[in-house]
Design a protein around this motif. Structure first.
Motif, PDB file in Angstrom:
ATOM      1  N   SER A   1      -2.238  -6.144  -4.822  1.00 36.72           N
ATOM      2  CA  SER A   1      -3.210  -7.177  -4.492  1.00 36.72           C
ATOM      3  C   SER A   1      -4.241  -7.313  -5.609  1.00 36.72           C
ATOM      4  N   TRP A   2      -5.014  -8.407  -5.521  1.00 36.92           N
ATOM      5  CA  TRP A   2      -6.059  -8.613  -6.522  1.00 36.92           C
ATOM      6  C   TRP A   2      -7.153  -7.557  -6.385  1.00 36.92           C
TER       7      TRP A   2
ATOM      8  N   TRP B   1      -1.937   3.436  -1.781  1.00 36.74           N
ATOM      9  CA  TRP B   1      -1.323   2.289  -2.438  1.00 36.74           C
ATOM     10  C   TRP B   1      -0.071   2.769  -3.164  1.00 36.74           C
TER      11      TRP B   1
END
Length: 290
Positions: A2-3, A36
């Motif tokens: 993701s950003w 993550w």
């Protein structure tokens, strides 16, 4: 990715690349602690292009002078024993070990070397090495009751032997947790260079290796493991933060020791050993990028 993840990882890259605490280890640990996916070696290499751009700008006068002297020595219009030309040649020679080993060990770097137990080990071991080198430098600079301070070497004293040793130290940074700057600065201090000279040459020596590694890994930036957009965003963040860190670090080491980084490395490594040992964190946490 993701950003938000790319922003955090770019921030981590910029904050840790130039400090002797290992940016690759911190990127790996950030992904593991946040649950993550591991950003991977390709992401690390490409975002390092941002931090190396910061090096090119911050040391632009030194780099321009060295490149100019080196080029004149090549075409015969300058002396090869000129200190700037010699540094240029030694940067090239010192970049060979990490280039060769980086290609030979590519699979290990992207796989087994990312095991958190290995990272914990290198954090502690290289922390001890940096601490020993720093204490030795402090002892030389301060002298003692029965001896005068020892004059430590500057970059103008750099020779082929020292340049090759610097290069070998840099190659150790292929293992996450070692730290490129930590290994080369430790090597420089043990070779008798001042803290500032050791750090400055560490940054200069890293330029060819990091640029080559980042450009080589660009082909993997959009292969499904590393998203191009977030990676580019993280690289910009790493550049901006990295530049500020260089400016702070060069001022810090002019009057302070490396001991805060030594303590941090050892404590982080021991914490990581404890988390893995008590099964609070898998040694392969976040390894499956997707």
């Amino acid at each position: 990715m993701s950003w938000f993840e790319s922003f955090v990882l770019g921030l981590v890259q910029g904050l840790t690349e130039f400090l002797p605490i290992s940016s690759s280890a911190h990127l790996r640990l950030t992904a593991a602690f946040a649950d993550w996916n591991d950003p991977g070696a390709a992401f690390t290499a490409v975002t390092q292009l941002g931090t190396e751009a910061a090096v090119l700008i911050y040391f632009r006068k030194d780099i321009a002078r060295i490149v100019s002297a080196w080029f004149r020595s090549v075409i015969g219009k300058g002396a090869r024993d000129d200190s700037d030309a010699r540094i240029g040649w030694l940067v090239i020679i010192g970049s060979v070990p990490i280039g060769v080993l980086g290609l030979l060990l590519k699979d290990a770097i992207e796989g087994p070397f990312r095991d958190l137990r290995l990272i914990a080990t290198t954090l502690v071991v290289m922390g001890v090495v940096l601490g020993f080198a720093d204490r030795r430098a402090a002892r030389d600079e301060g002298g003692g009751r029965h001896r005068a301070a020892t004059q430590r070497k500057e970059l103008t004293d750099l020779d082929v032997k020292d340049g090759l040793i610097y290069g070998a130290c840099q190659a150790l940074a292929l293992i996450p947790g070692v730290s490129r700057s930590g290994a080369t600065i430790s090597g420089g201090l043990l070779l008798g260079y001042t803290r500032e000279s050791a750090a400055r040459y560490s940054f200069l020596l890293a330029v060819p290796a990091v640029l080559a590694s980042g450009l080589f890994e660009l082909k993997d930036a959009g292969d499904g493991h590393t998203a191009w957009g977030p990676t580019a965003f993280a690289t910009v963040i790493a550049f901006a933060v990295g530049y500020a860190v260089i400016a702070w670090f060069m001022k810090f080491i002019s009057s302070k020791s490396f001991m805060p980084f030594v303590i941090y490395r050892i404590l982080l490594g021991l914490l990581l050993f404890a988390l893995v040992g008590f099964d609070a964190l898998s040694p392969h946490a976040g390894e499956n990028a997707g």
